[in-house]
Structures are given as C-alpha cells and as structure tokens.
Scaffold this active site. Structure first.
Site, PDB file in Angstrom:
ATOM      1  N   GLY A  28       5.153  17.143   3.710  1.00 12.94           N
ATOM      2  CA  GLY A  28       5.262  16.753   5.128  1.00 12.94           C
ATOM      3  C   GLY A  28       3.853  16.464   5.613  1.00 12.94           C
ATOM      4  CG  ASP A  29       2.784  14.412   9.258  1.00 14.19           C
ATOM      5  OD1 ASP A  29       3.506  15.427   9.332  1.00 14.19           O
ATOM      6  OD2 ASP A  29       2.364  13.802  10.260  1.00 14.19           O
ATOM      7  CE1 TYR A  87       9.652  14.857   2.130  1.00 15.65           C
ATOM      8  CE2 TYR A  87       9.786  12.940   0.693  1.00 15.65           C
ATOM      9  CZ  TYR A  87       9.098  14.038   1.162  1.00 15.65           C
ATOM     10  OH  TYR A  87       7.857  14.325   0.663  1.00 15.65           O
ATOM     11  CG  ASN A 164       1.548   9.965  10.423  1.00 13.36           C
ATOM     12  OD1 ASN A 164       1.799   8.896   9.871  1.00 13.36           O
ATOM     13  ND2 ASN A 164       1.284  11.070   9.754  1.00 13.36           N
ATOM     14  NE  ARG A 166       5.497   7.506   8.976  1.00 10.28           N
ATOM     15  CZ  ARG A 166       4.233   7.072   8.946  1.00 10.28           C
ATOM     16  NH1 ARG A 166       3.807   6.244   9.908  1.00 10.28           N
ATOM     17  NH2 ARG A 166       3.411   7.425   7.988  1.00 10.28           N
ATOM     18  N   GLY A 256      -3.241   8.777   3.781  1.00 13.12           N
ATOM     19  CA  GLY A 256      -3.798   9.085   5.100  1.00 13.12           C
ATOM     20  C   GLY A 256      -3.936  10.581   5.339  1.00 13.12           C
ATOM     21  CG  ASP A 257      -0.465  12.895   5.147  1.00  8.43           C
ATOM     22  OD1 ASP A 257      -0.538  12.388   6.286  1.00  8.43           O
ATOM     23  OD2 ASP A 257       0.591  12.944   4.479  1.00  8.43           O
TER      24      ASP A 257
HETATM   25  P1  AMP Z   1      -4.001   4.160   5.164  1.00  6.15           P
HETATM   26  O1  AMP Z   1      -3.400   5.302   5.895  1.00  6.15           O
HETATM   27  O2  AMP Z   1      -3.034   3.375   4.313  1.00  6.15           O
HETATM   28  O3  AMP Z   1      -4.797   3.273   6.043  1.00  6.15           O
HETATM   29  O4  AMP Z   1      -4.998   4.790   4.078  1.00  6.15           O
HETATM   30  C1  AMP Z   1      -5.755   5.948   4.310  1.00  6.15           C
HETATM   31  C2  AMP Z   1      -6.964   5.961   3.413  1.00  6.15           C
HETATM   32  O5  AMP Z   1      -6.525   5.987   2.038  1.00  6.15           O
HETATM   33  C3  AMP Z   1      -7.838   4.727   3.527  1.00  6.15           C
HETATM   34  O6  AMP Z   1      -8.790   4.860   4.570  1.00  6.15           O
HETATM   35  C4  AMP Z   1      -8.515   4.728   2.166  1.00  6.15           C
HETATM   36  O7  AMP Z   1      -9.604   5.638   2.155  1.00  6.15           O
HETATM   37  C5  AMP Z   1      -7.421   5.235   1.240  1.00  6.15           C
HETATM   38  N1  AMP Z   1      -6.677   4.100   0.645  1.00  6.15           N
HETATM   39  C6  AMP Z   1      -5.474   3.633   1.040  1.00  6.15           C
HETATM   40  N2  AMP Z   1      -5.097   2.565   0.278  1.00  6.15           N
HETATM   41  C7  AMP Z   1      -6.083   2.387  -0.626  1.00  6.15           C
HETATM   42  C8  AMP Z   1      -6.304   1.458  -1.683  1.00  6.15           C
HETATM   43  N3  AMP Z   1      -5.431   0.490  -1.982  1.00  6.15           N
HETATM   44  N4  AMP Z   1      -7.455   1.577  -2.397  1.00  6.15           N
HETATM   45  C9  AMP Z   1      -8.356   2.544  -2.124  1.00  6.15           C
HETATM   46  N5  AMP Z   1      -8.204   3.460  -1.141  1.00  6.15           N
HETATM   47  C10 AMP Z   1      -7.090   3.381  -0.386  1.00  6.15           C
END
Ligand code: AMP
Length: 300
Positions: A28-29, A87, A164, A166, A256-257
């Site tokens: 869970g987040d 889930y 987050n 949703r 993200g978490d």
């Molecule tokens: P997001 O919540 O998808 O924006 O991703 C959170 C964090 O995960 C980003 O700030 C990156 O540090 C890492 N991250 C997510 N997707 C990638 C990816 N394709 N390659 C490398 N790091 C990633």
C-alpha cells in the site's frame, strides 16, 4: 528521529509461477514508503505505521509482515467486524492489471478517534500521508485528520504529503482536487507526480505544479516525472535533479513510494534538498529494476 506514516496497507494476491496459484503479500502506498524508509532512513530512526486493522487471522499476518519490515505496529488500531482491503494482480501478456476490494477495509476508520491520532503525532517528528489516505476516509473523518495534521504542524512537526491522485477512489475529480489541496495546506513537503497533476489539474509543466503547491502554503515541493528530471522548489528557489538512466526497467510499481522514502531519509539526515532528491532517484532506480512493490534494497 521518529517517522510516522498514515494510511492503508492491503493484502496483495500476485500470480505465482504455477498458473492459477497466487502469492499473498502486503502493500500500500504509505506502507511501501515506510518499508523503504526503514531500510534507507537514519540508523536511529523509528518508523511507525498508523492505520486501523481488524481482528481476524489475515490482520495478524499483516501485522507480522509490517513488523517483519522493521516497522513499529504500536499505532495499528483494532476495529471489530471489519476486514482487510485486498487487491489482485492479473497478468496478460506480461502487462499487470489490478482489481481492488477495499470498501469494507478497516483502514477507512483510521481517523475515527482524534485522541489516537494526536497521541501518535505527538510521539513523531516527521508525519507522512497521501491522497490515498484521504480518499478512503469519509468527509468528517478526513477533517479530523486535517485538524490533527494542522495542530501537529503548528507544534513544529514536519508534515510530508504525496497527493497520489487516484480519481477512481473518489466520488468525483472535483472532490479529489479539493481534498488534495486541503492536504497540501497542512503540509511542509509535497511530493506530486507531474503526469497525474497535469491530467487532473491541467498543469502545463512541472514548474506550474510546484507553483500551485507553493501557493497552497507548502514550503518544499518535489515534482516527480517518471524518467524525466525531478523539479524541486524550496522557499521560491527552484532546481532540477536528473534521473539516472536505468537500462532494464522491469516494473515501476512503488517507484514513487520508494522515491519519497529516499527524499525523506535525506531530509531527516539534514542533507541538502538536491542530495535528498538524488537519493530518492537512486533508490527508485533500483526499485524499478525489481518486481513488485517491495524490492529488497541496500542503501544506494
Ligand atoms: P513517477 O512516480 O513515475 O514519476 O516516478 C518516481 C521516480 O521513480 C522518478 O522520479 C524516478 O526517480 C524513478 N523512475 C520512474 N520511472 C523511471 C524510469 N523509467 N527510469 C528510471 N527511473 C525511473
């Protein structure tokens, strides 16, 4: 240092290697962030999870799993006659999709008792919650949580928030946006994801996201953007941190978490914001190379 995450941990059924078999886990987040923080946070950091749980066997297993993650379970409130949110992950040609059963989840009652919230917050230095924490509450108990967070902030606690977004968990997008900005108004740190914010708030770029949260009263905003650069803003100063390239992205669940855990770990060690964001990027970079929400990691 004492870190308190507030939210819902759910049972997860993930496909096992034999078709038709499922593996039971818990995720869970906000729980995921607590789990990563227990791994990469300061040595003397006590990580606690605040939620409401039932009294049946599955909850005993959940509490054991939370505890096995190095997370204190003192603030798990027991509610009679409620069950666990669940889930199930389905795989179709390698693509994961999720089905949720969380209507009867005990966690929906986590903010029923203002006294329990106040006691847990008084015993914490950094308090973390998310838009999903807000989404599972009724309007009245959401206000109880806002009041408790506002009072904790006024008494010098650091409040961190991942919006987050949703929409599926909310009665309407408007209701979600209003509650999320109320959450921002009681927070010192906001950790939004640009793609979601652009979809629902219409932000033209990450700067617009940062500006909107700053205008709501947040001092530190860190805008995630997948593989794109992370924008951060603190007291009107902005900067950017490049995300290290990952050759083999296997599964972005909990990216993200875990990123949030890295940033908060850095800030709890009084590192600069850039250093903290960089730690978040390196940690999330490891997590996207593993499968599932909880990927065993060493401090990156
Ligand atoms: P997001 O919540 O998808 O924006 O991703 C959170 C964090 O995960 C980003 O700030 C990156 O540090 C890492 N991250 C997510 N997707 C990638 C990816 N394709 N390659 C490398 N790091 C990633």
């Amino acid at each position: 240092m004492r870190f308190l995450a507030i939210g819902e941990c759910m049972a997860e059924l993930a496909p096992a290697s034999k078709p038709g078999d499922y593996h039971l886990g818990f995720a869970g987040d906000t729980f995921n962030t607590a789990w990563y923080l227990a791994r990469v946070g300061p040595e003397d950091c006590r990580v606690s999870y605040f939620s409401a749980i039932g009294q049946d066997e599955i909850f005993r297993q959940m509490r054991d799993a939370i505890s096995a993650g190095g997370i204190d379970t003192e603030y798990l409130l027991e509610v009679a006659d409620q069950t666990v949110g669940l889930y199930l992950i389905s795989l179709n040609n390698g693509e994961r999709s999720f089905s949720y059963w969380r209507g009867q989840s005990a966690a929906r009652h986590l903010a029923d008792d203002p006294g329990s919230l106040r006691r847990a917050m008084e015993n914490s230095d950094v308090i973390y919650f998310s838009g999903i924490t807000l989404a599972i509450l009724e309007e009245a108990t959401r206000d109880t949580l806002f009041d408790a967070l506002g009072a904790a902030r006024a008494s010098g606690k650091m409040i961190a928030f991942d919006p987050n977004l949703r929409p599926g968990l909310w009665p309407s997008p408007e209701c979600m946006k209003e509650a999320v900005m109320q959450g921002a108004a009681v927070s010192d740190i906001s950790l939004p994801s640009f793609e979601d914010e652009a979809s629902w708030f219409g932000d033209a770029d990450p700067e617009a996201t940062a500006e909107r949260y700053a205008a709501a009263g947040v001092d530190t905003v860190v805008v995630k953007n997948g593989a794109g650069p992370v924008l951060y803003r603190q007291s009107s100063e902005c900067g950017v941190c490049e995300v290290p390239e990952v050759a083999d992205v296997v599964d972005t669940t909990a990216a993200g978490d875990s990123f949030n855990a890295g940033v908060l770990a850095g800030l709890m060690e009084n590192r600069s914001l850039w250093d903290s964001v960089s730690l978040g990027c390196r940690l999330a970079g490891k997590v996207v190379q593993g499968r599932g929400a909880l990927v065993p990691v060493d401090r990156p």
